[in-house]
Design an enzyme around this catalytic site. Sequence first.
Site, PDB file in Angstrom:
ATOM      1  N   CYS A 138       0.808  -1.229   0.000  1.00 42.94           N
ATOM      2  CA  CYS A 138       0.000   0.000   0.000  1.00 42.94           C
ATOM      3  C   CYS A 138       0.842   1.280   0.000  1.00 42.94           C
ATOM      4  O   CYS A 138       0.565   2.226  -0.740  1.00 42.94           O
ATOM      5  CB  CYS A 138      -0.951  -0.005   1.191  1.00 42.94           C
ATOM      6  SG  CYS A 138      -0.154  -0.433   2.751  1.00 42.94           S
ATOM      7  N   HIS A 251      -3.095   6.438   4.493  1.00 43.44           N
ATOM      8  CA  HIS A 251      -1.668   6.638   4.762  1.00 43.44           C
ATOM      9  C   HIS A 251      -1.235   7.995   4.197  1.00 43.44           C
ATOM     10  O   HIS A 251      -1.702   8.394   3.129  1.00 43.44           O
ATOM     11  CB  HIS A 251      -0.823   5.592   4.039  1.00 43.44           C
ATOM     12  CG  HIS A 251      -0.930   4.190   4.563  1.00 43.44           C
ATOM     13  ND1 HIS A 251      -1.691   3.833   5.641  1.00 43.44           N
ATOM     14  CD2 HIS A 251      -0.330   3.049   4.135  1.00 43.44           C
ATOM     15  CE1 HIS A 251      -1.555   2.520   5.847  1.00 43.44           C
ATOM     16  NE2 HIS A 251      -0.745   2.027   4.947  1.00 43.44           N
TER      17      HIS A 251
END
Length: 342
Positions: A138, A251
């Site tokens: 990710c 994130h």
Amino acid sequence: MTAVNTLKDKKTFNVALVGATGAVGEEMLKILEERNFPIKTLKLLASARSKGKKYSFRGQSHGVEELTEQSFKGIDIVLSSAGGSISKKFMPAAVREGAVVIDNTSAYRMDPEVPLVVPEINPEDIFKHKGIIANPNCSTIIMLVPLFPIYRKAGIKSVKVATYQSVSGAGAKAMHELERQSREFLDGKPVTREILPHQIAFNLFSHNSQVKENGYNEEENKMANETRKIFHDEDIRVAATCVRVPIYRAHSEAIYAELKKPLKVSEARELLSKADGVKLVDDRDKNYFPMPIEASGKDDILVGRLREDISADNSLALFVSGDQLRKGAALNAIQIAERLIR
Ligand code: A2P
């Protein structure tokens, strides 16, 4: 591995979701519905613990089945996100049955036989698969989607990056842990710990993956190695510091890229304003830049704080936020599947 790709002649597909009850699996289910993926049948697979759990998909109830090697008969596409060891154990059986696996774990990412794909960057690699296509880490996806237009225009020698990673990357149970610890802390109770190695509520810590011999943890090494594979560039150097922060699901990353050729900040801004998968959020007057809370639930990676890195020549600094569960995982995998069947 034998490649049996019969997908081209079909219009609708038998799809299996492995890890359907996890944070990424549940997001996959939502995205398949949102994007109207051409599904003929849908099989939800997880551990025996979840057998019988029900999910609604396109108005119909689907029960979760236990994952076994026999789960893949007649399946065309497997979307797998139940962890690396589960993928290693079960995905060869899926490939033997003729399915194409899009694997959202680290099990096969660095296997030279397996393409590692971000559709905005290297879609052509999808068709080199021999049964398995890997979805990148990710943090790597969230860094590379905004860096790619800059890379293409000016080249990149090296990248320094610090991540601010949400708990969703550690799974659904880690998300519950953040919620529970926050309540305990605010209620003045002892903070309990079950999943993550340290208290995450009102704290942050170095990413919870093993630190390797080079002093970088697994997550940091993934960002470096996967970047080279996705860009097909053995020379690009990446040094990452990965940190887990008390955020639910997006994130963020502070990125410093050393370029091969000069590129003005205004040119970088222009490139990013037109790039696929990216949304510019870069208002200096209002001090308004990417935030994880605004990236959550969105498909685009938010990018801003574009400026010269004044500590080095030909270097750019930027800050990005991207939904780890969507573009960082489930959405990227489904975009790969969409290209595969197109
Ligand atoms: P289960 O809910 O039955 O444990 P997350 O990363 O959010 O923690 O999700 C992990 C996913 O992987 C869940 O769907 C989980 O199912 C699944 N999983 C974990 N262990 C196994 C296993 N041994 N067999 C099949 N699925 C598994």
